[in-house]
Design a protein around this motif. Structure first.
Motif, PDB file in Angstrom:
ATOM      1  N   LYS A   1       0.843  -1.193   0.000  1.00 25.11           N
ATOM      2  CA  LYS A   1       0.000   0.000   0.000  1.00 25.11           C
ATOM      3  C   LYS A   1       0.881   1.247   0.000  1.00 25.11           C
ATOM      4  CE  LYS A   1      -3.816   2.253   2.338  1.00 25.11           C
ATOM      5  NZ  LYS A   1      -4.781   2.156   3.440  1.00 25.11           N
ATOM      6  N   GLY A   2       0.593   2.162  -0.914  1.00 23.86           N
ATOM      7  CA  GLY A   2       1.346   3.409  -1.005  1.00 23.86           C
ATOM      8  C   GLY A   2       2.575   3.341  -1.898  1.00 23.86           C
ATOM      9  N   MET A   3       2.957   2.169  -2.349  1.00 22.42           N
ATOM     10  CA  MET A   3       4.149   2.054  -3.201  1.00 22.42           C
ATOM     11  C   MET A   3       3.947   2.726  -4.559  1.00 22.42           C
ATOM     12  SD  MET A   3       6.851   0.622  -2.070  1.00 22.42           S
ATOM     13  CE  MET A   3       7.426  -0.428  -0.794  1.00 22.42           C
ATOM     14  N   TYR A   4       2.715   2.792  -5.008  1.00 28.28           N
ATOM     15  CA  TYR A   4       2.437   3.330  -6.335  1.00 28.28           C
ATOM     16  C   TYR A   4       1.837   4.727  -6.286  1.00 28.28           C
ATOM     17  CZ  TYR A   4       3.487  -1.368  -7.820  1.00 28.28           C
ATOM     18  OH  TYR A   4       4.126  -2.555  -8.034  1.00 28.28           O
ATOM     19  N   ASP A   5       1.934   5.396  -5.137  1.00 30.16           N
ATOM     20  CA  ASP A   5       1.482   6.781  -5.051  1.00 30.16           C
ATOM     21  C   ASP A   5       2.365   7.657  -5.932  1.00 30.16           C
ATOM     22  OD1 ASP A   5      -0.392   5.937  -3.263  1.00 30.16           O
ATOM     23  OD2 ASP A   5       0.527   6.853  -1.499  1.00 30.16           O
ATOM     24  N   ALA A   6       1.830   8.765  -6.375  1.00 23.20           N
ATOM     25  CA  ALA A   6       2.530   9.639  -7.319  1.00 23.20           C
ATOM     26  C   ALA A   6       3.870  10.135  -6.787  1.00 23.20           C
ATOM     27  CB  ALA A   6       1.641  10.820  -7.692  1.00 23.20           C
ATOM     28  N   ASP A   7       3.973  10.389  -5.491  1.00 28.31           N
ATOM     29  CA  ASP A   7       5.232  10.928  -4.946  1.00 28.31           C
ATOM     30  C   ASP A   7       6.255   9.849  -4.592  1.00 28.31           C
ATOM     31  OD1 ASP A   7       4.072   9.814  -2.692  1.00 28.31           O
ATOM     32  OD2 ASP A   7       4.052  11.691  -1.535  1.00 28.31           O
TER      33      ASP A   7
END
Length: 118
Positions: free
Chosen positions: A32-38
């Protein structure tokens, strides 16, 4: 994500692969969160890996640092593809087993240390 989906389809049914992906991307224990834009979580994981590399293989760590090779240069692909780009399939499955059993932070735990804040 296609690498992960493709690898999952090699070892389980379509429905099992779908629900595995849902679990991977919906739980902090996994991706979870690995593919966030930042890519903030990838950067945190790379920092934790750099510390672990310094503990386990200090000479290699110093050599890479001296060459200006930052962990993000090679680490990002490993995590974005969930290690499916490794050349040995048995290694990929061993990493997946560890992550599914213990979670992502367990992989980056330093000897005698607490889990990293990733």
């Amino acid at each position: 994500m296609a690498y992960i989906g493709g690898a999952a389809l090699m070892v389980m049914s379509e429905e099992e692969s779908f629900w595995m992906l849902v679990s991977l991307f919906d739980d902090d224990k996994y991706l979870k969160g690995m593919y966030d834009a930042d890519l903030a979580r990838v950067q945190k994981c790379a920092g934790a890996f750099h510390l672990l590399l310094g503990d386990r293989l200090p000479e290699l760590n110093r050599h890479l640092d001296g060459l200006g090779i930052l962990p993000l240069m090679y680490f990002t692909q490993w995590f974005m593809c969930f290690f499916t780009t490794l050349s040995c399939w048995d290694t990929v499955m061993a990493v997946w087993d560890l992550v599914f059993l213990e979670g992502l932070t367990q992989m980056l735990r330093r000897p005698g240390g607490s889990k990293p804040d990733i």
